[in-house]
Design a protein around this motif. Structure first.
Motif, PDB file in Angstrom:
ATOM      1  N   TYR A   4       0.857  -1.181   0.000  1.00 24.23           N
ATOM      2  CA  TYR A   4       0.000   0.000   0.000  1.00 24.23           C
ATOM      3  C   TYR A   4       0.893   1.231   0.000  1.00 24.23           C
ATOM      4  O   TYR A   4       1.659   1.422   0.937  1.00 24.23           O
ATOM      5  CB  TYR A   4      -0.887   0.043   1.254  1.00 24.23           C
ATOM      6  CG  TYR A   4      -1.868  -1.088   1.353  1.00 24.23           C
ATOM      7  CD1 TYR A   4      -3.046  -1.070   0.612  1.00 24.23           C
ATOM      8  CD2 TYR A   4      -1.641  -2.173   2.185  1.00 24.23           C
ATOM      9  CE1 TYR A   4      -3.966  -2.106   0.707  1.00 24.23           C
ATOM     10  CE2 TYR A   4      -2.546  -3.212   2.285  1.00 24.23           C
ATOM     11  CZ  TYR A   4      -3.709  -3.162   1.534  1.00 24.23           C
ATOM     12  OH  TYR A   4      -4.604  -4.188   1.634  1.00 24.23           O
ATOM     13  N   GLY A 109      -2.196   8.088  -0.221  1.00 22.88           N
ATOM     14  CA  GLY A 109      -2.771   6.749  -0.190  1.00 22.88           C
ATOM     15  C   GLY A 109      -4.250   6.774   0.149  1.00 22.88           C
ATOM     16  O   GLY A 109      -4.782   7.796   0.598  1.00 22.88           O
ATOM     17  N   ASP A 110      -4.921   5.657  -0.050  1.00 21.89           N
ATOM     18  CA  ASP A 110      -6.368   5.568   0.180  1.00 21.89           C
ATOM     19  C   ASP A 110      -6.777   5.965   1.594  1.00 21.89           C
ATOM     20  O   ASP A 110      -7.784   6.632   1.787  1.00 21.89           O
ATOM     21  CB  ASP A 110      -6.868   4.149  -0.108  1.00 21.89           C
ATOM     22  CG  ASP A 110      -6.801   3.806  -1.588  1.00 21.89           C
ATOM     23  OD1 ASP A 110      -6.864   4.732  -2.417  1.00 21.89           O
ATOM     24  OD2 ASP A 110      -6.680   2.609  -1.913  1.00 21.89           O
ATOM     25  N   ASP A 111      -5.999   5.556   2.608  1.00 21.91           N
ATOM     26  CA  ASP A 111      -6.356   5.840   3.998  1.00 21.91           C
ATOM     27  C   ASP A 111      -6.191   7.311   4.362  1.00 21.91           C
ATOM     28  O   ASP A 111      -6.787   7.786   5.316  1.00 21.91           O
ATOM     29  CB  ASP A 111      -5.503   4.996   4.965  1.00 21.91           C
ATOM     30  CG  ASP A 111      -5.875   3.541   4.903  1.00 21.91           C
ATOM     31  OD1 ASP A 111      -7.081   3.250   4.950  1.00 21.91           O
ATOM     32  OD2 ASP A 111      -4.969   2.699   4.789  1.00 21.91           O
ATOM     33  N   GLU A 112      -5.360   8.010   3.625  1.00 29.53           N
ATOM     34  CA  GLU A 112      -5.089   9.415   3.939  1.00 29.53           C
ATOM     35  C   GLU A 112      -6.015  10.368   3.199  1.00 29.53           C
ATOM     36  O   GLU A 112      -6.084  11.543   3.530  1.00 29.53           O
ATOM     37  CB  GLU A 112      -3.657   9.763   3.540  1.00 29.53           C
ATOM     38  CG  GLU A 112      -2.606   8.891   4.176  1.00 29.53           C
ATOM     39  CD  GLU A 112      -1.276   9.044   3.483  1.00 29.53           C
ATOM     40  OE1 GLU A 112      -0.611  10.078   3.698  1.00 29.53           O
ATOM     41  OE2 GLU A 112      -0.909   8.148   2.708  1.00 29.53           O
ATOM     42  N   ALA A 113      -6.689   9.881   2.177  1.00 31.32           N
ATOM     43  CA  ALA A 113      -7.503  10.743   1.318  1.00 31.32           C
ATOM     44  C   ALA A 113      -8.553  11.501   2.131  1.00 31.32           C
ATOM     45  O   ALA A 113      -9.233  10.934   2.976  1.00 31.32           O
ATOM     46  CB  ALA A 113      -8.170   9.916   0.229  1.00 31.32           C
ATOM     47  N   ASP A 114      -8.643  12.795   1.870  1.00 29.67           N
ATOM     48  CA  ASP A 114      -9.605  13.668   2.535  1.00 29.67           C
ATOM     49  C   ASP A 114      -9.845  14.852   1.606  1.00 29.67           C
ATOM     50  O   ASP A 114      -9.086  15.819   1.610  1.00 29.67           O
ATOM     51  CB  ASP A 114      -9.059  14.127   3.886  1.00 29.67           C
ATOM     52  CG  ASP A 114     -10.019  15.038   4.644  1.00 29.67           C
ATOM     53  OD1 ASP A 114     -11.140  15.290   4.142  1.00 29.67           O
ATOM     54  OD2 ASP A 114      -9.640  15.496   5.732  1.00 29.67           O
ATOM     55  N   SER A 121      -6.893  10.477  -3.206  1.00 30.56           N
ATOM     56  CA  SER A 121      -6.349   9.125  -3.300  1.00 30.56           C
ATOM     57  C   SER A 121      -5.640   8.930  -4.622  1.00 30.56           C
ATOM     58  O   SER A 121      -6.091   9.406  -5.665  1.00 30.56           O
ATOM     59  CB  SER A 121      -7.476   8.104  -3.173  1.00 30.56           C
ATOM     60  OG  SER A 121      -7.026   6.826  -3.574  1.00 30.56           O
ATOM     61  N   ASN A 123      -5.759   6.466  -6.238  1.00 35.34           N
ATOM     62  CA  ASN A 123      -6.663   5.690  -7.080  1.00 35.34           C
ATOM     63  C   ASN A 123      -7.853   6.489  -7.606  1.00 35.34           C
ATOM     64  O   ASN A 123      -8.701   5.953  -8.302  1.00 35.34           O
ATOM     65  CB  ASN A 123      -7.166   4.461  -6.314  1.00 35.34           C
ATOM     66  CG  ASN A 123      -6.043   3.510  -5.991  1.00 35.34           C
ATOM     67  OD1 ASN A 123      -5.215   3.214  -6.843  1.00 35.34           O
ATOM     68  ND2 ASN A 123      -5.979   3.045  -4.762  1.00 35.34           N
ATOM     69  N   SER A 124      -7.913   7.783  -7.274  1.00 33.41           N
ATOM     70  CA  SER A 124      -9.017   8.616  -7.757  1.00 33.41           C
ATOM     71  C   SER A 124      -8.816   8.932  -9.239  1.00 33.41           C
ATOM     72  O   SER A 124      -7.693   8.919  -9.739  1.00 33.41           O
ATOM     73  CB  SER A 124      -9.088   9.912  -6.956  1.00 33.41           C
ATOM     74  OG  SER A 124      -7.985  10.735  -7.274  1.00 33.41           O
TER      75      SER A 124
END
Length: 158
Positions: A4, A109-114, A121, A123-124
């Motif tokens: 990740y 990363g996905d968990d940090e996205a805000d 992210s 992955n966006s």
């Protein structure tokens, strides 16, 4: 297991949450379970069942964080040379060619996205459209409103 991608700040935030869960939340839940047991019959003891449910959630989150940290690929762009290329962890400012609106995002990363804090992210759709591009490139990104043309006007490795 796959790796990740995560920024150094994101990994630190997860470590802090893990520490909080293990040193504060878990002992409080154990105390609540012990207190609820003292009330007697466990079959009809709502406090006991609520505390057990909380414990289950807490333990699941601890496992989740530990798994993510063990498979984390921590990327610190501040230690890299700024080549003007958009990569994971950079802060990029883009200009909507049609509306002349500037927006700055940090790709995380996905968990940090805000999105409220302009952390998107990796992955966006926007990040995927920007990764690999360079300063002054014009990119077309598919958004829910249709294809939007953006110009990359700043790439910061901060």
């Amino acid at each position: 297991m796959s790796q990740y991608p995560m920024t150094a700040k994101g990994a630190e935030m997860l470590r802090e949450e893990l520490n909080e869960l293990k040193s504060v939340t878990r002992p409080k839940i154990i105390e609540a379970i012990a207190e609820a047991r003292e009330h007697g019959d466990l079959k009809e003891n709502a406090e006991y069942h609520a505390a057990r449910e909380q414990q289950s959630f807490c333990e699941g989150r601890i496992q989740d964080i530990e798994g993510k940290l063990s498979n984390a690929q921590i990327i610190d762009v501040t230690k890299m040379e700024n080549t003007g290329k958009v990569i994971f962890g950079v802060t990029v400012t883009i200009l909507n060619v049609e509306t002349e609106e500037e927006t700055t995002y940090k790709i995380v990363g996905d968990d940090e996205a805000d999105i409220k804090n302009n952390l998107i992210s990796v992955n966006s759709p926007i990040a995927r459209g920007l990764i690999g591009k360079e300063l002054d490139d014009v990119v077309n990104i598919q958004t829910p409103a249709g294809t939007v043309e953006f110009e990359i006007i700043e790439v910061e490795y901060i």
